[in-house]
Design a protein around this motif. Structure first.
Motif, PDB file in Angstrom:
ATOM      1  N   VAL A   1      -8.304   9.430   2.921  1.00  0.00           N
ATOM      2  CA  VAL A   1      -7.695   8.798   2.852  1.00  0.00           C
ATOM      3  C   VAL A   1      -6.390   8.518   2.813  1.00  0.00           C
ATOM      4  CG1 VAL A   1      -7.254   6.890   0.698  1.00  0.00           C
ATOM      5  CG2 VAL A   1      -9.644   8.004   0.920  1.00  0.00           C
ATOM      6  N   LEU A   2      -6.555   7.711   3.802  1.00  0.00           N
ATOM      7  CA  LEU A   2      -4.411   7.413   4.042  1.00  0.00           C
ATOM      8  C   LEU A   2      -3.328   6.857   3.123  1.00  0.00           C
ATOM      9  CD1 LEU A   2      -4.860   7.136   8.042  1.00  0.00           C
ATOM     10  CD2 LEU A   2      -4.739   9.451   6.847  1.00  0.00           C
TER      11      LEU A   2
ATOM     12  N   GLN B   1      -9.148   7.894   7.426  1.00  0.00           N
ATOM     13  CA  GLN B   1      -9.885   8.241   9.071  1.00  0.00           C
ATOM     14  C   GLN B   1     -10.400   9.025   8.817  1.00  0.00           C
ATOM     15  OE1 GLN B   1      -6.010   9.609  11.262  1.00  0.00           O
ATOM     16  NE2 GLN B   1      -6.968  10.665  12.485  1.00  0.00           N
ATOM     17  N   VAL B   2     -11.226   9.150  10.016  1.00  0.00           N
ATOM     18  CA  VAL B   2     -12.571   9.629  10.426  1.00  0.00           C
ATOM     19  C   VAL B   2     -12.767  10.704  11.987  1.00  0.00           C
ATOM     20  CG1 VAL B   2     -15.390   9.818  10.445  1.00  0.00           C
ATOM     21  CG2 VAL B   2     -14.162   7.676   9.261  1.00  0.00           C
TER      22      VAL B   2
ATOM     23  N   PHE C   1       0.871  -1.170   0.271  1.00  0.00           N
ATOM     24  CA  PHE C   1      -0.261   0.010   0.190  1.00  0.00           C
ATOM     25  C   PHE C   1       1.140   1.464  -0.428  1.00  0.00           C
ATOM     26  CE2 PHE C   1      -2.335  -3.287   1.271  1.00  0.00           C
ATOM     27  CZ  PHE C   1      -3.215  -3.405   1.701  1.00  0.00           C
ATOM     28  N   LYS C   2       1.151   2.421  -0.883  1.00  0.00           N
ATOM     29  CA  LYS C   2       1.055   3.417  -0.677  1.00  0.00           C
ATOM     30  C   LYS C   2       0.617   4.606   0.269  1.00  0.00           C
ATOM     31  CE  LYS C   2       3.551   6.960  -3.059  1.00  0.00           C
ATOM     32  NZ  LYS C   2       4.590   7.429  -2.772  1.00  0.00           N
ATOM     33  N   ILE C   3       0.844   5.238   1.213  1.00  0.00           N
ATOM     34  CA  ILE C   3       0.502   5.984   2.239  1.00  0.00           C
ATOM     35  C   ILE C   3       0.673   7.585   1.503  1.00  0.00           C
ATOM     36  CG2 ILE C   3       0.757   6.865   4.769  1.00  0.00           C
ATOM     37  CD1 ILE C   3       0.314   4.048   4.691  1.00  0.00           C
ATOM     38  N   VAL C   4      -0.724   7.946   1.600  1.00  0.00           N
ATOM     39  CA  VAL C   4      -1.109   9.302   0.876  1.00  0.00           C
ATOM     40  C   VAL C   4      -1.108  10.373   1.601  1.00  0.00           C
ATOM     41  CG1 VAL C   4      -1.488   7.680  -1.818  1.00  0.00           C
ATOM     42  CG2 VAL C   4      -3.304   8.649   0.049  1.00  0.00           C
ATOM     43  N   GLN C   5      -1.395  10.020   3.006  1.00  0.00           N
ATOM     44  CA  GLN C   5      -1.519  11.222   3.803  1.00  0.00           C
ATOM     45  C   GLN C   5      -1.006  10.866   4.906  1.00  0.00           C
ATOM     46  OE1 GLN C   5      -3.472  14.808   2.860  1.00  0.00           O
ATOM     47  NE2 GLN C   5      -2.315  14.585   5.109  1.00  0.00           N
ATOM     48  N   GLN C   6       0.545  10.982   5.208  1.00  0.00           N
ATOM     49  CA  GLN C   6       0.802  11.056   6.293  1.00  0.00           C
ATOM     50  C   GLN C   6       0.109  11.955   7.636  1.00  0.00           C
ATOM     51  OE1 GLN C   6       4.929  12.018   6.378  1.00  0.00           O
ATOM     52  NE2 GLN C   6       6.049  11.375   8.196  1.00  0.00           N
ATOM     53  N   GLN C   7       0.138  10.809   9.036  1.00  0.00           N
ATOM     54  CA  GLN C   7      -0.518  11.449  10.280  1.00  0.00           C
ATOM     55  C   GLN C   7       1.201  11.227  10.801  1.00  0.00           C
ATOM     56  OE1 GLN C   7      -4.048  12.483  10.761  1.00  0.00           O
ATOM     57  NE2 GLN C   7      -3.279  11.826   8.227  1.00  0.00           N
TER      58      GLN C   7
END
Length: 235
Positions: free
Chosen positions: A160-161, A173-174, A125-131
């Motif tokens: 979408v993460l 994540q919501v 999976f590619k992480i598209v939104q880092q937290q």
């Protein structure tokens, strides 16, 4: 920290002596990394629910062979409970079926994927939104999958993460309190392979064979993902 595990299915009885049940898989993944956690198990598929949302510090939901759009009393009830958790700002992480439950409980939509079919075996999976809780950070994670249903519409306040070409909403994540992960960080390669063999007619012989051949060649990110989930639940 008390984590309520909403157990939405059970490993087949003939496989439990080898692989354990799903609650044991979650304990085996998380407790070595978070020994201060205590899991409290709720057999929701058989009607055993928490009496109130405040009973635990946070909750997780397991995978299931059921679909979240099935017209079953326990599924309607758990959707209501997840909605309550969200409105009370109680942390929640859903895995596979639990990921899909999160979407449907808060106004999203889940459907059987006619375009992509089954996702099985190891996928990157590619992480598209880092937290902030994604530490140490990696741009890609490789995890095991076993699903045919997918989230096709997100709830409000969702981001979408992680994504995959055959599973666009792989992690989301919501708000700040609810997390969904389509993959199975708790699965061992051996158990995922066993499920692929048992379901190969439904999955498709060619796709099942490809998934089985790919499992040993892919180093998994299950421990890293577990660390991320722990930090998310504790943040």
């Amino acid at each position: 920290m008390i984590i309520g595990l909403l157990q939405c299915d059970h490993v087949a009885p003939d496989l439990q002596p080898v692989y354990g049940d799903y609650d044991q898989m979650f304990r085996s993944l998380f407790l070595p990394l978070a020994p201060h956690w205590e899991f409290r198990i709720y057999d929701v598929v058989n009607g055993h629910f928490p009496e109130n949302a405040e009973e635990c510090d946070g909750y997780m939901a397991t995978g299931s062979k059921a679909s979240v759009y099935d017209d079953e009393e326990w599924i309607h009830r758990i959707k209501g409970f997840i909605k309550e958790l969200y409105h009370k700002s109680v942390k929640f992480t859903g895995v596979c079926f639990g990921h899909q439950l999160l979407a449907e409980s808060l106004g999203g939509k889940v459907e059987k994927s006619l375009e992509f079919g089954w996702n099985t075996g190891a996928h990157t999976f590619k992480i598209v939104q880092q937290q902030e809780w994604m530490t140490p950070f990696q741009e890609e994670v490789t995890l095991l999958m076993m699903c045919q249903d997918q989230v096709v519409k997100l709830p409000e306040r969702s981001v979408v993460l992680a994504t995959l070409p055959t599973c666009p909403v792989s992690m989301f994540q919501v708000g700040t309190t609810a997390l969904g992960i389509q993959a199975h960080p708790e699965f061992s390669p051996e158990y995922d392979a066993e499920l692929i063999r048992l379901r190969q007619e439904r999955i498709g012989t060619e796709k099942a064979a490809k998934a089985l051949s790919g499992i040993p060649d892919n180093p998994l990110s299950d421990e890293l993902t577990a660390r991320w989930i722990i930090r998310f639940m504790e943040s």
